[in-house]
Design an enzyme around this catalytic site. Structure first.
Site, PDB file in Angstrom:
ATOM      1  N   GLY A 166      69.599  38.793  62.302  1.00  0.00           N
ATOM      2  CA  GLY A 166      68.328  38.467  61.653  1.00  0.00           C
ATOM      3  C   GLY A 166      67.924  39.562  60.689  1.00  0.00           C
ATOM      4  N   ARG A 213      59.977  34.896  66.546  1.00  0.00           N
ATOM      5  CA  ARG A 213      59.211  34.960  67.791  1.00  0.00           C
ATOM      6  C   ARG A 213      58.668  33.578  68.114  1.00  0.00           C
ATOM      7  NH1 ARG A 213      58.048  39.874  69.688  1.00  0.00           N
ATOM      8  NH2 ARG A 213      56.062  39.289  70.602  1.00  0.00           N
ATOM      9  N   ALA A 233      49.213  40.776  63.177  1.00  0.00           N
ATOM     10  CA  ALA A 233      48.132  41.317  63.999  1.00  0.00           C
ATOM     11  C   ALA A 233      46.773  41.143  63.316  1.00  0.00           C
ATOM     12  CB  ALA A 233      48.400  42.792  64.273  1.00  0.00           C
ATOM     13  N   HIS A 292      43.549  58.579  37.480  1.00  0.00           N
ATOM     14  CA  HIS A 292      44.845  59.051  36.986  1.00  0.00           C
ATOM     15  C   HIS A 292      45.109  60.450  37.522  1.00  0.00           C
ATOM     16  CE1 HIS A 292      48.241  59.696  34.325  1.00  0.00           C
ATOM     17  NE2 HIS A 292      47.719  60.878  34.021  1.00  0.00           N
TER      18      HIS A 292
HETATM   19  P1  FAD Z   1      49.992  39.462  71.437  1.00  0.00           P
HETATM   20  O1  FAD Z   1      49.808  40.745  70.752  1.00  0.00           O
HETATM   21  O2  FAD Z   1      51.369  38.998  71.718  1.00  0.00           O
HETATM   22  O3  FAD Z   1      49.175  39.581  72.801  1.00  0.00           O
HETATM   23  C1  FAD Z   1      49.166  38.563  73.752  1.00  0.00           C
HETATM   24  C2  FAD Z   1      48.825  39.170  75.094  1.00  0.00           C
HETATM   25  O4  FAD Z   1      48.629  38.106  76.024  1.00  0.00           O
HETATM   26  C3  FAD Z   1      49.924  40.045  75.688  1.00  0.00           C
HETATM   27  O5  FAD Z   1      49.394  41.303  76.013  1.00  0.00           O
HETATM   28  C4  FAD Z   1      50.375  39.298  76.943  1.00  0.00           C
HETATM   29  O6  FAD Z   1      50.693  40.170  78.022  1.00  0.00           O
HETATM   30  C5  FAD Z   1      49.138  38.508  77.284  1.00  0.00           C
HETATM   31  N1  FAD Z   1      49.404  37.311  78.058  1.00  0.00           N
HETATM   32  C6  FAD Z   1      50.278  36.308  77.785  1.00  0.00           C
HETATM   33  N2  FAD Z   1      50.185  35.343  78.711  1.00  0.00           N
HETATM   34  C7  FAD Z   1      49.244  35.750  79.606  1.00  0.00           C
HETATM   35  C8  FAD Z   1      48.712  35.185  80.784  1.00  0.00           C
HETATM   36  N3  FAD Z   1      49.082  33.970  81.215  1.00  0.00           N
HETATM   37  N4  FAD Z   1      47.785  35.895  81.463  1.00  0.00           N
HETATM   38  C9  FAD Z   1      47.379  37.130  81.045  1.00  0.00           C
HETATM   39  N5  FAD Z   1      47.834  37.697  79.924  1.00  0.00           N
HETATM   40  C10 FAD Z   1      48.752  37.010  79.211  1.00  0.00           C
HETATM   41  N6  FAD Z   1      52.133  42.444  62.862  1.00  0.00           N
HETATM   42  C11 FAD Z   1      51.480  43.057  61.847  1.00  0.00           C
HETATM   43  O7  FAD Z   1      50.483  42.524  61.362  1.00  0.00           O
HETATM   44  N7  FAD Z   1      51.896  44.267  61.353  1.00  0.00           N
HETATM   45  C12 FAD Z   1      52.987  44.890  61.838  1.00  0.00           C
HETATM   46  O8  FAD Z   1      53.338  45.977  61.370  1.00  0.00           O
HETATM   47  C13 FAD Z   1      53.703  44.280  62.895  1.00  0.00           C
HETATM   48  N8  FAD Z   1      54.796  44.873  63.412  1.00  0.00           N
HETATM   49  C14 FAD Z   1      55.439  44.285  64.462  1.00  0.00           C
HETATM   50  C15 FAD Z   1      56.576  44.916  64.953  1.00  0.00           C
HETATM   51  C16 FAD Z   1      57.268  44.353  66.004  1.00  0.00           C
HETATM   52  C17 FAD Z   1      58.494  45.055  66.543  1.00  0.00           C
HETATM   53  C18 FAD Z   1      56.804  43.144  66.587  1.00  0.00           C
HETATM   54  C19 FAD Z   1      57.505  42.541  67.756  1.00  0.00           C
HETATM   55  C20 FAD Z   1      55.677  42.495  66.088  1.00  0.00           C
HETATM   56  C21 FAD Z   1      54.987  43.056  65.007  1.00  0.00           C
HETATM   57  N9  FAD Z   1      53.878  42.438  64.441  1.00  0.00           N
HETATM   58  C22 FAD Z   1      53.226  43.029  63.395  1.00  0.00           C
HETATM   59  C23 FAD Z   1      53.370  41.141  64.944  1.00  0.00           C
HETATM   60  C24 FAD Z   1      52.139  41.366  65.851  1.00  0.00           C
HETATM   61  O9  FAD Z   1      52.500  42.235  66.902  1.00  0.00           O
HETATM   62  C25 FAD Z   1      51.652  40.040  66.409  1.00  0.00           C
HETATM   63  O10 FAD Z   1      51.427  39.128  65.351  1.00  0.00           O
HETATM   64  C26 FAD Z   1      50.346  40.239  67.161  1.00  0.00           C
HETATM   65  O11 FAD Z   1      50.514  41.132  68.229  1.00  0.00           O
HETATM   66  C27 FAD Z   1      49.823  38.901  67.701  1.00  0.00           C
HETATM   67  O12 FAD Z   1      48.630  39.126  68.381  1.00  0.00           O
HETATM   68  P2  FAD Z   1      48.157  38.158  69.552  1.00  0.00           P
HETATM   69  O13 FAD Z   1      46.867  38.749  70.054  1.00  0.00           O
HETATM   70  O14 FAD Z   1      48.155  36.764  69.104  1.00  0.00           O
HETATM   71  O15 FAD Z   1      49.284  38.252  70.686  1.00  0.00           O
HETATM   72  P1  NAD Z   2      61.466  36.784  60.917  1.00  0.00           P
HETATM   73  O1  NAD Z   2      61.146  35.348  60.888  1.00  0.00           O
HETATM   74  O2  NAD Z   2      60.774  37.696  59.979  1.00  0.00           O
HETATM   75  O3  NAD Z   2      63.012  37.017  60.692  1.00  0.00           O
HETATM   76  C1  NAD Z   2      63.984  36.413  61.494  1.00  0.00           C
HETATM   77  C2  NAD Z   2      65.238  36.257  60.657  1.00  0.00           C
HETATM   78  O4  NAD Z   2      66.273  35.839  61.510  1.00  0.00           O
HETATM   79  C3  NAD Z   2      65.099  35.214  59.573  1.00  0.00           C
HETATM   80  O5  NAD Z   2      65.496  35.756  58.338  1.00  0.00           O
HETATM   81  C4  NAD Z   2      65.995  34.079  60.037  1.00  0.00           C
HETATM   82  O6  NAD Z   2      66.584  33.371  58.978  1.00  0.00           O
HETATM   83  C5  NAD Z   2      67.018  34.846  60.839  1.00  0.00           C
HETATM   84  N1  NAD Z   2      67.698  34.050  61.852  1.00  0.00           N
HETATM   85  C6  NAD Z   2      67.203  33.091  62.647  1.00  0.00           C
HETATM   86  N2  NAD Z   2      68.173  32.616  63.475  1.00  0.00           N
HETATM   87  C7  NAD Z   2      69.303  33.301  63.189  1.00  0.00           C
HETATM   88  C8  NAD Z   2      70.626  33.287  63.696  1.00  0.00           C
HETATM   89  N3  NAD Z   2      70.971  32.456  64.677  1.00  0.00           N
HETATM   90  N4  NAD Z   2      71.538  34.117  63.166  1.00  0.00           N
HETATM   91  C9  NAD Z   2      71.189  34.985  62.167  1.00  0.00           C
HETATM   92  N5  NAD Z   2      69.943  35.036  61.646  1.00  0.00           N
HETATM   93  C10 NAD Z   2      69.005  34.224  62.156  1.00  0.00           C
HETATM   94  O7  NAD Z   2      61.245  37.225  62.445  1.00  0.00           O
HETATM   95  P2  NAD Z   2      61.357  38.652  63.123  1.00  0.00           P
HETATM   96  O8  NAD Z   2      61.930  39.634  62.193  1.00  0.00           O
HETATM   97  O9  NAD Z   2      61.986  38.424  64.447  1.00  0.00           O
HETATM   98  O10 NAD Z   2      59.846  38.990  63.338  1.00  0.00           O
HETATM   99  C11 NAD Z   2      59.001  38.053  64.017  1.00  0.00           C
HETATM  100  C12 NAD Z   2      57.644  38.050  63.440  1.00  0.00           C
HETATM  101  O11 NAD Z   2      56.924  39.203  63.848  1.00  0.00           O
HETATM  102  C13 NAD Z   2      57.608  38.117  61.920  1.00  0.00           C
HETATM  103  O12 NAD Z   2      57.800  36.860  61.334  1.00  0.00           O
HETATM  104  C14 NAD Z   2      56.233  38.626  61.675  1.00  0.00           C
HETATM  105  O13 NAD Z   2      55.347  37.531  61.758  1.00  0.00           O
HETATM  106  C15 NAD Z   2      56.022  39.567  62.832  1.00  0.00           C
HETATM  107  N6  NAD Z   2      56.277  40.961  62.404  1.00  0.00           N
HETATM  108  C16 NAD Z   2      55.535  41.467  61.390  1.00  0.00           C
HETATM  109  C17 NAD Z   2      55.769  42.746  60.946  1.00  0.00           C
HETATM  110  C18 NAD Z   2      54.952  43.285  59.817  1.00  0.00           C
HETATM  111  O14 NAD Z   2      53.914  42.712  59.527  1.00  0.00           O
HETATM  112  N7  NAD Z   2      55.363  44.353  59.160  1.00  0.00           N
HETATM  113  C19 NAD Z   2      56.773  43.517  61.518  1.00  0.00           C
HETATM  114  C20 NAD Z   2      57.535  42.965  62.534  1.00  0.00           C
HETATM  115  C21 NAD Z   2      57.259  41.671  62.973  1.00  0.00           C
END
Ligand code: FAD
Ligand code: NAD
Length: 472
Positions: free
Chosen positions: A188, A279, A327, A451
């Site tokens: 990915g 995701r 987020a 600037h």
């Molecule tokens: P989440 O943050 O997933 O929170 C959901 C919470 O619900 C969790 O704590 C979970 O434990 C809890 N939960 C689930 N089910 C239950 C249940 N039944 N009972 C009690 N608790 C429960 N987004 C950005 O905007 N900028 C970034 O730079 C960015 N970087 C990222 C990097 C990575 C590696 C990843 C994986 C994601 C990144 N994201 C980023 C995406 C961002 O983290 C998510 O979009 C955001 O956290 C979503 O917020 P949320 O509140 O919907 O859910």
């Molecule tokens: P993504 O959707 O950004 O990228 C996943 C990639 O995997 C895509 O390009 C897709 O074509 C590829 N893919 C899917 N199935 C595949 C397969 N079988 N083999 C090879 N490639 C495949 O998803 P992500 O990178 O996992 O991140 C998940 C989400 O988390 C993002 O879409 C974003 O919403 C959030 N996130 C945001 C940030 C940020 O805001 N900077 C950082 C990390 C994550």
């Protein structure tokens, strides 16, 4: 007697915890159910974003960038340093400290705002009741007039590459490598693949990204994606497009990945493999059917403009509903839904949500891409300004990339801004404000920009949209 709340939030990520705090600020009696157990074995608030997402990934991106600059970026300034080394264990420990400070901070904010944290897993029972099962096994039932589902998302599994928690990991596992893998495969080449691939490549890993799609970052403005692709491949990221992964297996401490691309079936061997193929919403096993909350076939919960689900008094926000999984989007939903529940206006503007990919150079955008405007038949003008012609970027030795501004050809209203370049993540904020205030390209062109700053590149792109850029 059963505790009753005005608002019960399930999930304390940036959607849920923000909604809980906003609800409490507006006078609601609020509780938030959260089950997350941190790396230290203790319950933690903050969800994916604080524990294994935005914050820890940015901490590692910063450390790896500093290391890379110390090794490769200082010579141009006439600075020589001795041997530079990195201790990945210390780097990960710093990341963990930052995570701990922020998740602990949410606990403090809950206390300050009078939000009750119900530690445990929440399950809908219908009729405005939720069962909460704590980590110690105790179970309680609570009632609420309004229930908000903010349970977020988890990595999408890939059946041909099952995780083993050691050699084959998801994004969370990739934040905790204690040694730099000599070779790293990533399935990915999306946001996570590029950000975490950058972290480990800067520390010395030979990184290969296997991407199923034939096009690189297809949702990004094509011109920006093309520049980014050239920069990343120049940095040594081996990005294989149109690669169909057929299998991954661990043998003798290494991972063999089979894939097919335009050159036919191939095999590659890596020390570690990260699966980052998107995701999926967390909506299973939480009693949605009992409470008559409908899900679509992909597990997302359909909601209306006030975030109401199919069940009376049950709402959903963030990664479990339609829209970008970001987020800041989840938090915006959280504020809007809490204000709506408290009787205020409920509004979240999805048209001006900024997107950022925290690579070097960074990629940031807001609004429409050029390909989307073309497809929709919207008449537009383009203004482009390269960082090569920006004094501050040159002074920083960071003159890669450009700012691209798209404005309506007739009304001049800004329709999109796309940046690949230094600190694009910060620069995009001006474009977001401009678009939110319905600015024209001329409005930006007539605003005085200090600037020498990077922000002058946006100013010049706005001038360029009218064919009157000064410095190109
Ligand atoms: P989440 O943050 O997933 O929170 C959901 C919470 O619900 C969790 O704590 C979970 O434990 C809890 N939960 C689930 N089910 C239950 C249940 N039944 N009972 C009690 N608790 C429960 N987004 C950005 O905007 N900028 C970034 O730079 C960015 N970087 C990222 C990097 C990575 C590696 C990843 C994986 C994601 C990144 N994201 C980023 C995406 C961002 O983290 C998510 O979009 C955001 O956290 C979503 O917020 P949320 O509140 O919907 O859910
Ligand atoms: P993504 O959707 O950004 O990228 C996943 C990639 O995997 C895509 O390009 C897709 O074509 C590829 N893919 C899917 N199935 C595949 C397969 N079988 N083999 C090879 N490639 C495949 O998803 P992500 O990178 O996992 O991140 C998940 C989400 O988390 C993002 O879409 C974003 O919403 C959030 N996130 C945001 C940030 C940020 O805001 N900077 C950082 C990390 C994550």
């Amino acid at each position: 007697m059963m505790e009753r709340y005005d608002l019960l939030v399930i999930g304390a990520g940036p959607g849920g915890y923000v909604a809980a705090i906003r609800g409490a600020q507006l006078g609601l009696r609020v509780a938030c159910v959260e089950r997350w157990i941190g790396k230290d074995g203790k319950p933690a608030l903050g969800g994916t974003c604080l524990n294994v997402g935005c914050i820890p990934s940015k901490a590692l991106l910063e450390s790896s960038e500093q290391y890379h600059r110390a090794r490769h970026g200082l010579g141009a300034h006439g600075i020589s340093v001795g041997e530079v080394s990195i201790d990945p264990v210390a780097m990960v420990a710093r990341k963990d400290r930052i995570v701990g400070q922020f998740t602990g901070g949410i606990t403090g904010l809950f206390r300050k705002n009078g939000v009750t944290w119900l530690q445990g897993s929440g399950r809908l029972l219908g009729g405005g009741q939720v069962e909460v099962k704590a980590a110690d096994g105790t179970v309680q039932t609570v009632g609420a007039q309004h229930i908000l589902i903010a349970t977020g998302s988890r990595p999408t599994p890939l059946s041909v590459a099952p995780l083993d928690g050691d050699r084959i990991v998801d994004s969370a596992g990739a934040l905790d490598f204690t040694a730099v893998p000599a070779t790293l495969g990533i399935i990915g080449a999306g946001v996570i693949g590029l950000e975490l691939g950058s972290v480990w490549a800067r520390l010395g890993s030979a990184v290969t990204l296997l991407e199923a799609m034939p096009e690189f970052l297809p949702t990004v403005d094509h011109a920006i994606a093309t520049i980014a692709h050239k920069e990343f491949t120049g940095q040594g990221l081996d990005i294989r497009l149109g690669a169909k992964v057929t299998g991954a297996r661990v043998k003798a401490g290494r991972v063999t990945v089979g894939f097919e691309d335009a050159s036919g079936p191939q095999q590659a061997r890596f020390d570690r493999l990260i699966v980052a193929v998107g995701r999926q919403p967390v909506t299973d096993d939480m009693g949605l059917d009992v409470a008559a909350v409908t899900c679509d076939e992909r597990g997302f919960i359909p909601v209306d403009e006030r975030f109401r689900t199919s069940a009376e008094g049950v709402y959903a926000i963030g990664d479990v509903v339609r829209g970008p999984m970001l987020a800041h989007r989840a938090s915006e939903d959280g504020i809007a839904v809490a204000e709506g529940i408290a009787g205020q206006h409920c509004h979240a503007d999805y048209g001006t949500i900024p997107w950022i990919i925290y690579t070097w150079p960074e990629i940031a955008w807001v609004g429409h891409t050029e390909q989307a405007l073309k497809a929709e038949g919207v008449p537009y003008t383009v203004g482009i300004f390269p960082f090569q012609a920006n004094g501050r970027a040159r002074a920083m030795e960071a003159a890669q990339g450009q700012v691209k501004l798209l404005a309506h050809a007739e009304t001049d209203r800004v329709l999109g801004v796309h940046i690949v370049g230094p600190h694009a993540s910060e620069l995009i904020a001006e474009a977001v404000v401009a678009m939110e205030f319905r600015a024209s390209a001329e409005d930006i062109a007539r605003i005085v920009h200090a600037h020498p700053t990077l922000s002058e590149a946006l100013h010049e792109a706005a001038l360029a949209a009218h064919g009157r850029a000064i410095h190109i």
